[in-house]
Structure formats: structure tokens, C-alpha cells
Write a protein that holds these residues in place. Structure first.
Motif, PDB file in Angstrom:
ATOM      1  N   LEU A 175      28.005  10.425  11.305  1.00 21.99           N
ATOM      2  CA  LEU A 175      26.846  11.169  11.784  1.00 21.99           C
ATOM      3  C   LEU A 175      25.594  10.534  11.162  1.00 21.99           C
ATOM      4  O   LEU A 175      25.383  10.615   9.951  1.00 21.99           O
ATOM      5  CB  LEU A 175      26.997  12.633  11.385  1.00 21.99           C
ATOM      6  CG  LEU A 175      26.156  13.664  12.130  1.00 21.99           C
ATOM      7  CD1 LEU A 175      26.234  13.479  13.636  1.00 21.99           C
ATOM      8  CD2 LEU A 175      26.610  15.058  11.755  1.00 21.99           C
ATOM      9  N   ASP A 176      24.811   9.862  12.014  1.00 16.04           N
ATOM     10  CA  ASP A 176      23.657   9.068  11.573  1.00 16.04           C
ATOM     11  C   ASP A 176      22.435   9.958  11.341  1.00 16.04           C
ATOM     12  O   ASP A 176      22.334  11.037  11.933  1.00 16.04           O
ATOM     13  CB  ASP A 176      23.342   8.038  12.668  1.00 16.04           C
ATOM     14  CG  ASP A 176      22.646   6.798  12.133  1.00 16.04           C
ATOM     15  OD1 ASP A 176      22.200   6.805  10.969  1.00 16.04           O
ATOM     16  OD2 ASP A 176      22.551   5.815  12.888  1.00 16.04           O
ATOM     17  N   ASP A 177      21.517   9.491  10.526  1.00 19.52           N
ATOM     18  CA  ASP A 177      20.236  10.179  10.291  1.00 19.52           C
ATOM     19  C   ASP A 177      20.463  11.643   9.938  1.00 19.52           C
ATOM     20  O   ASP A 177      19.697  12.528  10.343  1.00 19.52           O
ATOM     21  CB  ASP A 177      19.331  10.109  11.538  1.00 19.52           C
ATOM     22  CG  ASP A 177      19.072   8.670  11.986  1.00 19.52           C
ATOM     23  OD1 ASP A 177      19.260   7.765  11.165  1.00 19.52           O
ATOM     24  OD2 ASP A 177      18.692   8.473  13.143  1.00 19.52           O
ATOM     25  N   PHE A 178      21.517  11.890   9.173  1.00 19.90           N
ATOM     26  CA  PHE A 178      21.902  13.267   8.905  1.00 19.90           C
ATOM     27  C   PHE A 178      20.792  14.033   8.188  1.00 19.90           C
ATOM     28  O   PHE A 178      20.215  13.553   7.214  1.00 19.90           O
ATOM     29  CB  PHE A 178      23.193  13.327   8.072  1.00 19.90           C
ATOM     30  CG  PHE A 178      23.675  14.731   7.863  1.00 19.90           C
ATOM     31  CD1 PHE A 178      24.140  15.460   8.935  1.00 19.90           C
ATOM     32  CD2 PHE A 178      23.625  15.326   6.619  1.00 19.90           C
ATOM     33  CE1 PHE A 178      24.564  16.775   8.765  1.00 19.90           C
ATOM     34  CE2 PHE A 178      24.053  16.637   6.440  1.00 19.90           C
ATOM     35  CZ  PHE A 178      24.521  17.353   7.517  1.00 19.90           C
ATOM     36  N   ALA A 232      24.173   6.373   1.900  1.00 17.66           N
ATOM     37  CA  ALA A 232      22.719   6.518   1.822  1.00 17.66           C
ATOM     38  C   ALA A 232      22.083   5.326   2.511  1.00 17.66           C
ATOM     39  O   ALA A 232      22.350   4.180   2.148  1.00 17.66           O
ATOM     40  CB  ALA A 232      22.271   6.589   0.363  1.00 17.66           C
ATOM     41  N   GLU A 233      21.264   5.575   3.534  1.00 20.49           N
ATOM     42  CA  GLU A 233      20.602   4.467   4.232  1.00 20.49           C
ATOM     43  C   GLU A 233      19.185   4.308   3.708  1.00 20.49           C
ATOM     44  O   GLU A 233      18.629   5.217   3.109  1.00 20.49           O
ATOM     45  CB  GLU A 233      20.618   4.681   5.758  1.00 20.49           C
ATOM     46  CG  GLU A 233      19.813   5.866   6.240  1.00 20.49           C
ATOM     47  CD  GLU A 233      19.674   5.954   7.769  1.00 20.49           C
ATOM     48  OE1 GLU A 233      20.532   5.438   8.513  1.00 20.49           O
ATOM     49  OE2 GLU A 233      18.685   6.566   8.214  1.00 20.49           O
ATOM     50  N   GLY A 234      18.635   3.120   3.888  1.00 20.50           N
ATOM     51  CA  GLY A 234      17.246   2.892   3.496  1.00 20.50           C
ATOM     52  C   GLY A 234      17.032   2.716   2.004  1.00 20.50           C
ATOM     53  O   GLY A 234      15.972   3.046   1.480  1.00 20.50           O
TER      54      GLY A 234
HETATM   55 MG    MG Z   1      20.212   5.993  10.434  1.00 18.85          MG
END
Ligand code: MG
Ligand code: C2E
Ligand code: MG
Ligand code: MG
Length: 288
Positions: A175-178, A232-234
């Protein structure tokens, strides 16, 4: 030229059309031809396993090389592709190309592919995924589909059925950009995601604001108790990396490790990151 609007009001259309709308129209026209002109490519950004302390895969990120505009970022053309009905063929191209490219990588490297909500709702979507896996011979265990909470805006029974059929193929769902979506948390209970991707807006603030720090902690603990891994993205700074590691996040991704790179640089990234990650300052000290 005048355009008839609803309720019988006339309005001058083109002169009033502002620059951003004109740009949109132009992009729309070019987008319809971009596939046949072979203007798309995939870049890859490393996914880093914080427990094994090594690279564990890549996320495929679509790039459009426009002959005049240069590189057009996906946020600027994917919504248009969705609106004009191009996301189906484009998303299919992405899946096929990504699977073909990833099958040659070391087998412990996963492949994450983004799927738009519109593409996901297409009744043929499962067949598209199955075909891409069969054509490339990529093991489904290596494939991770990234969807966003927006898929739950549509009929949730159908959404759940599609998710279960995909999982039955042996692949994983992230699930992206959660945390940025509109839905309630109830879908987390109804569907066993494999992974939660903590949105970069929370990651960015997690070392600064108390609110974001608490959200990150809550998401990681929620994921753990529901049997989902967290990424954790970014991640851009060593401080953010240390924080996510300390919080028990499973994986990380971001400019600190690597920007997205063309497929020709994937092998070098694997070599660079397979025995751990040295933050830039340490790298410099070692080199000097
Ligand atoms: Mg994302
Ligand atoms: P996403 O899936 O959440 O991808 C992460 C975005 O964050 C990527 O932007 C990536 O380049 C960027 N990013 C990575 N590390 C960092 C960092 O440390 N700091 C910052 N500020 N940004 C970072 P990109 O490539 O421009 O893609 C934007 C969005 O476009 C993606 O967000 C995804 O939603 C969509 N997208 C990209 N490729 C595809 C595709 O093949 N299909 C579909 N449907 N959507 C795609
Ligand atoms: Mg993604
Ligand atoms: Mg995003």
C-alpha cells in the motif's frame, strides 16, 4: 471559436483557455503517440533492507522522454493517461518491460511496480499481470504491486476480490503513500497487505515534528501487529535513516541511497549496495 455550454450559455473557449490548460491539451495529444514512438522508459530506485543491511530490490518508475519538453515527470502525465483511457496499455507496457528487465537480476532482488487505481479496476488487469509474469518467466514471489488507497474509493467488494486473486498468484501487494489517502483504516482489517509504504511526507517530518514522529511510530507498530512489513520512502538524510531504523522499520528507499537510475545502472547499484550502505560523509572519509 465559441463553445456551447450546458444551460444554453455561450462562452468564448480558446481565447480564454489559460496556459496550463493549453499545455495539458498539448501533452494529451503527444501522449497518444508516445507509446508508438517509443518515448517511455523505466528508471529503477533501490529498496534497502534495514535488517539484512543490504539492497533487496528496485521500484520501477516510469519516465517519458518528450522530444521537445525533455523529461516529463509521471505526476504530470499519469493522471492524463488515466483520463483519456491510455493507462491500460501504458500500464501493461510497464509491467511487461519491468518483468523482462528484472528477470535477469540476482534472484533475491524484488521488483516493485506501481499500479494506478484506474488500471487496477480494469477487469482484464489480473490477466495482464499473469501474462507479464508468464512471458518474462519472472517468479511471482519477486513481484510486488504498489497500489494506493484510492483503489478503495471504488466498489470495495470487487477491489477485495481482485486483491485476493492477485495474491493467489503468489505476488505481494504494497500500500503506497500510506497515510495520505481518504479512506478509513477498515480496509487494513479486510485485506492482508504484505507491506505498508510510509509516505515521504511523514518521513520528511519524522525527525522534526512530534506529530509525524508519532504517526510513523503508529504505522510501524500497526504494520507489525497486522503481519505487514513497513518501508519508509523518501529517505534523504542519515538522520532520517537512523530514525527509521531505530523505530524498527523493515525497509527504506530514497535519494540518500540512490536516485532512480536507468536500467543500465542497475547492476552497478547492486554491487554498490549489496554489502551495506556507507553514508556520503563516511564514503568521503574512506576515499580520502
Ligand atoms: Mg510512494
Ligand atoms: P511513488 O510510487 O510514491 O514513487 C516515489 C516517488 O518519490 C518517485 O517519484 C521517486 O522518484 C520519488 N523519490 C524517491 N526518493 C525520494 C526522496 O528521497 N525524496 C523525494 N523528494 N522524492 C523521492 P516519481 O518517479 O516522479 O514518481 C511519482 C509518482 O508517479 C509515483 O509515486 C507513482 O505514484 C507514479 N508512478 C511512477 N511510475 C509509475 C508507473 O509505472 N505506473 C503508475 N501507475 N504510476 C507511476
Ligand atoms: Mg510507488
Ligand atoms: Mg507517490
Amino acid at each position: 471559436r465559441a463553445k456551447m455550454e450546458g444551460r444554453g450559455t455561450w462562452r468564448f473557449f480558446e481565447p480564454a483557455m489559460d496556459a496550463s490548460l493549453q499545455r495539458r491539451r498539448a501533452i494529451e495529444l503527444d501522449l497518444r503517440e508516445a507509446m508508438s514512438k517509443d518515448e517511455f522508459s523505466l528508471f529503477y530506485q533501490p529498496l534497502y533492507d534495514l535488517h539484512l543491511d543490504r539492497i533487496c530490490g528496485f521500484e520501477a518508475l516510469l519516465r517519458w522522454h518528450h522530444p521537445k519538453r525533455g523529461l516529463v515527470p509521471p505526476d504530470q502525465f499519469i493522471p492524463i493517461a488515466e483520463e483519456i483511457g491510455l493507462i491500460g496499455p501504458l500500464g501493461e507496457w510497464v509491467l511487461h518491460r519491468a518483468c523482462e528487465q528484472a528477470v535477469g537480476w540476482p534472484s533475491e532482488m524484488k521488483l516493485a511496480v506501481n499500479v494506478s487505481a484506474v488500471q487496477f479496476r480494469d477487469p482484464d488487469f489480473i490477466d495482464v499481470v499473469v501474462n507479464a509474469l508468464e512471458a518474462s518467466k519472472l517468479s511471482p514471489r519477486r513481484l510486488e504491486l504498489e497500489i494506493t488507497e484510492s483503489v478503495f474509493l471504488a466498489n470495495s467488494n470487487e477491489t477485495l476480490a481482485t486483491l485476493h486473486k492477485l495474491k493467489a498468484q503468489g505476488l505481494r501487494i504494497a500500500l503506497d503513500d500510506f497515510g495520505t489517502g481518504y479512506s478509513s483504516l477498515s480496509y487494513l482489517r479486510s485485506f492482508p497487505f504484505d507491506k505498508l509504504k510510509i509516505d515521504k511526507s511523514f518521513v520528511r517530518d519524522a525527525t522534526a515534528t512530534h506529530g509525524s514522529k508519532s504517526i510513523v511510530r503508529a504505522v510501524i507498530s500497526l504494520g507489525r501487529s497486522l503481519g505487514m512489513t513497513t518501508i519508509a520512502e523518501g529517505i534523504e538524510t542519515v538522520e532520517q535513516l537512523d530514525h527509521m531504523r531505530a523505530e524498527g522499520c523493515n525497509e527504506a528507499q530514497g535519494f540518500l541511497f540512490s536516485h532512480p537510475v536507468p536500467v543500465t545502472e542497475v547492476a552497478a547499484k547492486i554491487l554498490e549496495l549489496r554489502n551495506g550502505f556507507k553514508p556520503p560523509a563516511v564514503k568521503k572519509a574512506m576515499a580520502g
